[in-house]
Design a protein around this motif. Sequence first.
Motif, PDB file in Angstrom:
ATOM      1  N   ARG A   1       0.562   3.357  12.068  1.00  0.00           N
ATOM      2  CA  ARG A   1       1.474   4.700  12.310  1.00  0.00           C
ATOM      3  C   ARG A   1       2.247   4.456  10.857  1.00  0.00           C
ATOM      4  NH1 ARG A   1       1.304   7.923  16.515  1.00  0.00           N
ATOM      5  NH2 ARG A   1      -0.307   7.558  17.622  1.00  0.00           N
ATOM      6  N   ALA A   2       2.753   3.384  10.399  1.00  0.00           N
ATOM      7  CA  ALA A   2       3.563   3.330   9.278  1.00  0.00           C
ATOM      8  C   ALA A   2       2.770   3.896   7.866  1.00  0.00           C
ATOM      9  CB  ALA A   2       4.150   1.863   8.966  1.00  0.00           C
ATOM     10  N   LEU A   3       1.397   3.526   7.846  1.00  0.00           N
ATOM     11  CA  LEU A   3       0.859   3.813   6.659  1.00  0.00           C
ATOM     12  C   LEU A   3       0.500   5.347   6.960  1.00  0.00           C
ATOM     13  CD1 LEU A   3      -2.120   1.093   6.941  1.00  0.00           C
ATOM     14  CD2 LEU A   3      -0.348   1.476   4.828  1.00  0.00           C
ATOM     15  N   VAL A   4       0.069   5.888   7.915  1.00  0.00           N
ATOM     16  CA  VAL A   4      -0.170   7.467   8.089  1.00  0.00           C
ATOM     17  C   VAL A   4       1.201   8.139   7.806  1.00  0.00           C
ATOM     18  CG1 VAL A   4      -0.782   9.174   9.902  1.00  0.00           C
ATOM     19  CG2 VAL A   4      -1.873   7.415   9.947  1.00  0.00           C
ATOM     20  N   ASP A   5       2.376   7.651   8.208  1.00  0.00           N
ATOM     21  CA  ASP A   5       3.757   8.245   8.145  1.00  0.00           C
ATOM     22  C   ASP A   5       3.967   8.257   6.558  1.00  0.00           C
ATOM     23  OD1 ASP A   5       3.969   8.615  10.910  1.00  0.00           O
ATOM     24  OD2 ASP A   5       5.308   6.959  11.028  1.00  0.00           O
ATOM     25  N   ALA A   6       3.379   7.412   5.927  1.00  0.00           N
ATOM     26  CA  ALA A   6       3.713   7.264   4.328  1.00  0.00           C
ATOM     27  C   ALA A   6       2.716   8.166   3.693  1.00  0.00           C
ATOM     28  CB  ALA A   6       3.808   5.907   3.843  1.00  0.00           C
ATOM     29  N   GLY A   7       1.811   8.823   4.296  1.00  0.00           N
ATOM     30  CA  GLY A   7       1.039   9.872   3.841  1.00  0.00           C
ATOM     31  C   GLY A   7      -0.503   9.293   3.904  1.00  0.00           C
TER      32      GLY A   7
ATOM     33  N   ALA B   1       0.769  -1.214   0.005  1.00  0.00           N
ATOM     34  CA  ALA B   1      -0.023  -0.002   0.021  1.00  0.00           C
ATOM     35  C   ALA B   1       0.973   1.246   0.116  1.00  0.00           C
ATOM     36  CB  ALA B   1      -1.076  -0.194   1.381  1.00  0.00           C
ATOM     37  N   VAL B   2       1.977   1.133   0.680  1.00  0.00           N
ATOM     38  CA  VAL B   2       2.854   2.422   0.717  1.00  0.00           C
ATOM     39  C   VAL B   2       3.348   2.805  -0.546  1.00  0.00           C
ATOM     40  CG1 VAL B   2       5.057   3.330   1.687  1.00  0.00           C
ATOM     41  CG2 VAL B   2       3.396   2.170   3.427  1.00  0.00           C
ATOM     42  N   LYS B   3       3.984   1.654  -1.064  1.00  0.00           N
ATOM     43  CA  LYS B   3       4.585   1.493  -2.599  1.00  0.00           C
ATOM     44  C   LYS B   3       3.518   2.121  -3.436  1.00  0.00           C
ATOM     45  CE  LYS B   3       6.848  -1.097  -6.139  1.00  0.00           C
ATOM     46  NZ  LYS B   3       7.342  -2.480  -6.583  1.00  0.00           N
ATOM     47  N   LEU B   4       2.260   1.900  -3.505  1.00  0.00           N
ATOM     48  CA  LEU B   4       1.474   2.537  -4.648  1.00  0.00           C
ATOM     49  C   LEU B   4       0.755   3.801  -4.349  1.00  0.00           C
ATOM     50  CD1 LEU B   4      -1.365  -0.608  -4.604  1.00  0.00           C
ATOM     51  CD2 LEU B   4      -0.083   0.172  -6.459  1.00  0.00           C
ATOM     52  N   GLY B   5       1.082   4.186  -3.002  1.00  0.00           N
ATOM     53  CA  GLY B   5       1.024   5.620  -2.552  1.00  0.00           C
ATOM     54  C   GLY B   5      -0.327   5.874  -2.167  1.00  0.00           C
ATOM     55  N   PRO B   6      -0.552   6.949  -1.251  1.00  0.00           N
ATOM     56  CA  PRO B   6      -1.886   7.188  -0.581  1.00  0.00           C
ATOM     57  C   PRO B   6      -3.038   7.773  -1.537  1.00  0.00           C
ATOM     58  CG  PRO B   6      -0.368   8.961  -0.312  1.00  0.00           C
ATOM     59  CD  PRO B   6       0.426   7.740  -0.786  1.00  0.00           C
ATOM     60  N   ARG B   7      -2.827   8.097  -2.900  1.00  0.00           N
ATOM     61  CA  ARG B   7      -3.768   8.499  -3.674  1.00  0.00           C
ATOM     62  C   ARG B   7      -4.212   7.221  -4.795  1.00  0.00           C
ATOM     63  NH1 ARG B   7      -4.879  13.757  -3.299  1.00  0.00           N
ATOM     64  NH2 ARG B   7      -3.355  15.113  -2.381  1.00  0.00           N
ATOM     65  N   ARG B   8      -3.468   6.451  -4.294  1.00  0.00           N
ATOM     66  CA  ARG B   8      -3.944   4.944  -5.403  1.00  0.00           C
ATOM     67  C   ARG B   8      -4.278   3.834  -4.568  1.00  0.00           C
ATOM     68  NH1 ARG B   8       0.190   2.937  -9.551  1.00  0.00           N
ATOM     69  NH2 ARG B   8      -1.744   1.826 -10.035  1.00  0.00           N
ATOM     70  N   ALA B   9      -3.706   3.757  -3.208  1.00  0.00           N
ATOM     71  CA  ALA B   9      -4.038   2.364  -2.510  1.00  0.00           C
ATOM     72  C   ALA B   9      -5.140   2.824  -1.422  1.00  0.00           C
ATOM     73  CB  ALA B   9      -2.834   1.616  -2.049  1.00  0.00           C
ATOM     74  N   SER B  10      -6.173   1.886  -1.185  1.00  0.00           N
ATOM     75  CA  SER B  10      -6.921   1.860   0.118  1.00  0.00           C
ATOM     76  C   SER B  10      -6.437   0.392   0.426  1.00  0.00           C
ATOM     77  CB  SER B  10      -8.287   1.770  -0.242  1.00  0.00           C
ATOM     78  OG  SER B  10      -8.573   3.202  -0.566  1.00  0.00           O
ATOM     79  N   LEU B  11      -6.612   0.351   1.955  1.00  0.00           N
ATOM     80  CA  LEU B  11      -5.919  -1.029   2.567  1.00  0.00           C
ATOM     81  C   LEU B  11      -7.059  -1.189   3.811  1.00  0.00           C
ATOM     82  CD1 LEU B  11      -3.795  -3.149   3.064  1.00  0.00           C
ATOM     83  CD2 LEU B  11      -2.992  -1.806   4.692  1.00  0.00           C
ATOM     84  N   VAL B  12      -7.584  -2.705   3.466  1.00  0.00           N
ATOM     85  CA  VAL B  12      -8.328  -3.024   4.676  1.00  0.00           C
ATOM     86  C   VAL B  12      -7.959  -4.487   4.937  1.00  0.00           C
ATOM     87  CG1 VAL B  12     -10.737  -3.783   5.516  1.00  0.00           C
ATOM     88  CG2 VAL B  12     -10.512  -1.901   3.810  1.00  0.00           C
ATOM     89  N   LEU B  13      -7.393  -4.538   6.476  1.00  0.00           N
ATOM     90  CA  LEU B  13      -6.387  -5.576   6.554  1.00  0.00           C
ATOM     91  C   LEU B  13      -6.918  -6.027   8.092  1.00  0.00           C
ATOM     92  CD1 LEU B  13      -3.757  -7.295   5.974  1.00  0.00           C
ATOM     93  CD2 LEU B  13      -2.592  -5.195   7.134  1.00  0.00           C
ATOM     94  N   ALA B  14      -7.060  -7.295   7.866  1.00  0.00           N
ATOM     95  CA  ALA B  14      -7.418  -8.110   9.228  1.00  0.00           C
ATOM     96  C   ALA B  14      -6.357  -9.134   9.604  1.00  0.00           C
ATOM     97  CB  ALA B  14      -8.846  -8.687   9.235  1.00  0.00           C
ATOM     98  N   PRO B  15      -5.327  -8.786  10.293  1.00  0.00           N
ATOM     99  CA  PRO B  15      -4.145  -9.750  10.435  1.00  0.00           C
ATOM    100  C   PRO B  15      -4.480 -10.613  11.640  1.00  0.00           C
ATOM    101  CG  PRO B  15      -3.537  -7.593  10.673  1.00  0.00           C
ATOM    102  CD  PRO B  15      -4.965  -7.378  10.769  1.00  0.00           C
ATOM    103  N   CYS B  16      -3.541 -11.973  11.561  1.00  0.00           N
ATOM    104  CA  CYS B  16      -3.770 -12.593  12.503  1.00  0.00           C
ATOM    105  C   CYS B  16      -2.305 -13.366  12.559  1.00  0.00           C
ATOM    106  CB  CYS B  16      -4.615 -14.065  12.095  1.00  0.00           C
ATOM    107  SG  CYS B  16      -4.005 -14.954  10.499  1.00  0.00           S
ATOM    108  N   CYS B  17      -1.909 -14.438  13.537  1.00  0.00           N
ATOM    109  CA  CYS B  17      -0.727 -15.118  13.605  1.00  0.00           C
ATOM    110  C   CYS B  17       0.401 -14.284  13.971  1.00  0.00           C
ATOM    111  CB  CYS B  17      -0.381 -15.899  12.314  1.00  0.00           C
ATOM    112  SG  CYS B  17      -1.379 -17.355  11.881  1.00  0.00           S
ATOM    113  N   HIS B  18       0.017 -13.222  15.011  1.00  0.00           N
ATOM    114  CA  HIS B  18       1.052 -12.270  15.531  1.00  0.00           C
ATOM    115  C   HIS B  18       2.306 -12.887  15.843  1.00  0.00           C
ATOM    116  CE1 HIS B  18      -2.760 -10.042  15.656  1.00  0.00           C
ATOM    117  NE2 HIS B  18      -2.030  -9.048  15.276  1.00  0.00           N
ATOM    118  N   PRO B  19       2.440 -14.044  16.657  1.00  0.00           N
ATOM    119  CA  PRO B  19       3.763 -14.663  17.063  1.00  0.00           C
ATOM    120  C   PRO B  19       4.448 -15.012  15.934  1.00  0.00           C
ATOM    121  CG  PRO B  19       1.764 -15.576  18.216  1.00  0.00           C
ATOM    122  CD  PRO B  19       1.227 -14.903  17.055  1.00  0.00           C
ATOM    123  N   GLN B  20       3.926 -15.444  14.620  1.00  0.00           N
ATOM    124  CA  GLN B  20       4.987 -15.469  13.568  1.00  0.00           C
ATOM    125  C   GLN B  20       5.408 -14.256  12.764  1.00  0.00           C
ATOM    126  OE1 GLN B  20       2.748 -17.872  10.659  1.00  0.00           O
ATOM    127  NE2 GLN B  20       1.729 -19.135  12.476  1.00  0.00           N
TER     128      GLN B  20
END
Length: 277
Positions: free
Chosen positions: A237-243, A145-164
């Motif tokens: 915060r990584a997404l916000v910092d990237a725009g 999403a950061v590579k595509l840029g904030p004017r092109r990418a929208s992201l909806v992400l439900a992660p899992c497996c945090h210990p990995q």
Amino acid sequence: IRDRRRPPAPPPKLSPHAAAARAFTAATAKHRRTFQTTNRATHQLQIESLASLVERRGLLADHRIVELGAGKGLLGGVLAALSDTQAVALDRRPAPTTTYNDSHIVADVEKCDIEAVVGATSGEKILLLAKHLCGSASDAAVRAAVKLGPRRASLVLAPCCHPQITWETYAGRAWLEGHGIGAEAFGVLRDVVRATRAPRPEDRLFLRSGDRGTLDARESRRVGVVARRAIEEGRRRALVDAGAPRRAALVLVVDERVRPQAVAAVAPARHAAAARG
């Protein structure tokens, strides 16, 4: 990370709406029953909630829908039914016998250039979405999403497996390091998640506090939720910092009593955020 005297405020909770439920029924009607379609408390409820979230945030219009780590592609299929558009399923494994998507691309989200793999045209808006994208694959989605840029990418992400998740591939290192959390402390966060996430309550490990002894099941569970949210806040915060718009948020997908780790990171593209005012 937070003032210990004040418990963290829970993310806002979503309620599935009727249109998403109807889209789920439409997407699954012609296929044999699978565990995603029979487990209402986890899979169906989460898919309906995520679809409702995407629709209400205005993320379907003018976007190419790409479901990451798609498996059978059910989430993308529901969104396609909801919006009458086509969704692309991307997974490192070949398409299974039962699929809910007409387009399936075999690629590893951690290694591929998503824009090139899906054949997106220059300037085309892309909605990246995933349900239960395991471990560091969620960080690869954030970087995409950061590579595509904030004017092109929208992201909806439900992660899992945090210990990995590995510290080397984690996308939110800058924010955690800003709060004094490095590789070793990050390992503690992962261990806390692991200790409080055993499938059966009787198998879970209980945490110890230096001045309070062993925490009970409720307290241990709460500490585990806080650890997961700290990890997800770093990604946000990584997404916000990237725009990405500062409206980018963590949203509780279903009641924590059903699935405590079901928190989605939502980062609309700047044009989508403006459209909703």
